[in-house]
Design an enzyme around this catalytic site. Structure first.
Site, short mmCIF file in Angstrom:
data_model
loop_
_atom_site.label_atom_id
_atom_site.label_comp_id
_atom_site.label_asym_id
_atom_site.label_seq_id
_atom_site.Cartn_x
_atom_site.Cartn_y
_atom_site.Cartn_z
N CYS A 1 -6.21 1.66 6.18
CA CYS A 1 -6.55 0.98 5.85
C CYS A 1 -5.68 0.06 7.60
O CYS A 1 -4.71 1.20 7.91
CB CYS A 1 -6.25 -0.43 5.06
SG CYS A 1 -4.18 -1.17 4.72
N HIS B 1 1.31 -0.76 -0.01
CA HIS B 1 -0.07 0.18 0.42
C HIS B 1 1.04 1.35 -0.29
O HIS B 1 1.83 1.25 -0.02
CB HIS B 1 -0.35 -0.38 1.59
CG HIS B 1 -2.11 -0.59 1.04
ND1 HIS B 1 -2.92 -0.97 1.77
CD2 HIS B 1 -2.57 -1.68 0.51
CE1 HIS B 1 -3.95 -2.05 2.13
NE2 HIS B 1 -3.49 -2.35 0.54
N SER C 1 -7.81 8.20 4.06
CA SER C 1 -7.20 6.95 4.58
C SER C 1 -6.60 5.90 5.34
O SER C 1 -6.64 4.77 4.39
CB SER C 1 -9.69 7.19 5.74
OG SER C 1 -8.58 6.50 6.87
N CYS D 1 -2.25 -0.42 7.64
CA CYS D 1 -1.07 1.24 7.27
C CYS D 1 -0.51 1.65 8.82
O CYS D 1 -0.14 2.66 9.65
CB CYS D 1 -1.32 1.58 6.71
SG CYS D 1 -1.22 0.91 4.50
N GLU E 1 1.09 3.79 2.14
CA GLU E 1 2.11 4.23 3.11
C GLU E 1 3.33 3.06 3.27
O GLU E 1 4.02 3.35 4.16
CB GLU E 1 0.64 3.88 4.27
CG GLU E 1 0.07 4.68 4.69
CD GLU E 1 -1.33 4.49 3.39
OE1 GLU E 1 -2.20 4.81 3.54
OE2 GLU E 1 -1.71 3.71 2.76
#
Length: 145
Positions: A79, A50, A77, A82, A52
């Site tokens: 998950c 992801h 936002s 992350c 992040e």
């Protein structure tokens, strides 16, 4: 718009141009970007990259004191995975581009002392909405539905 959120958006656009999911992230310490990343699940055939996670990987090894001074910017936002990394490394602040498209465990982060700032960026929202309209199956794969 905040220059660091704009950098995260640039990462999201880079991911989209590579055929991936348009989510971007930057890690900022003492007013300087120390890591950048974007969702690379598609490009790398990865289960965990992801935006992040990619950003933290590109920041490299940092000290606990560094993380305690950091702010993580993400166009969406974070998950559960992350958000777990935020908690693991003690990152005290996360700036969200938007959380209308997807909302991670924000209350859990707050309950653990993480400051969340929602920029509610129309640009971030539109980027995701356009992507989801064109790629609903890929979006559902990424968020595990």
């Amino acid at each position: 718009m905040d220059e660091f959120l704009q950098a995260a958006i640039g990462e999201a656009q880079k991911g989209l141009s590579e055929g991936g999911i348009p989510i971007g992230s930057v890690l900022v310490i003492d007013g300087r970007i120390v890591g950048r990343g974007h969702n690379r699940r598609v490009q790398n055939g990865s289960a965990v990259l992801h935006a992040e996670m990619d950003c933290l990987e590109h920041a490299g090894r940092l000290t606990a004191a560094d993380y305690r001074r950091a702010t993580l910017y993400s166009t969406l936002s974070p998950c559960d995975m992350c958000s777990g990394a935020v908690l693991l490394y003690g990152i005290p602040k996360v700036v969200l581009g938007e959380n209308r498209t997807f909302r991670g465990p924000e209350e859990h982060l707050r309950s653990r002392g993480v400051e969340l700032v929602n920029a509610d960026s129309e640009e971030c929202y539109r980027l995701m909405q356009d992507f989801i309209a064109a790629n609903p199956a890929l979006w559902n794969e990424d968020i595990g539905e």
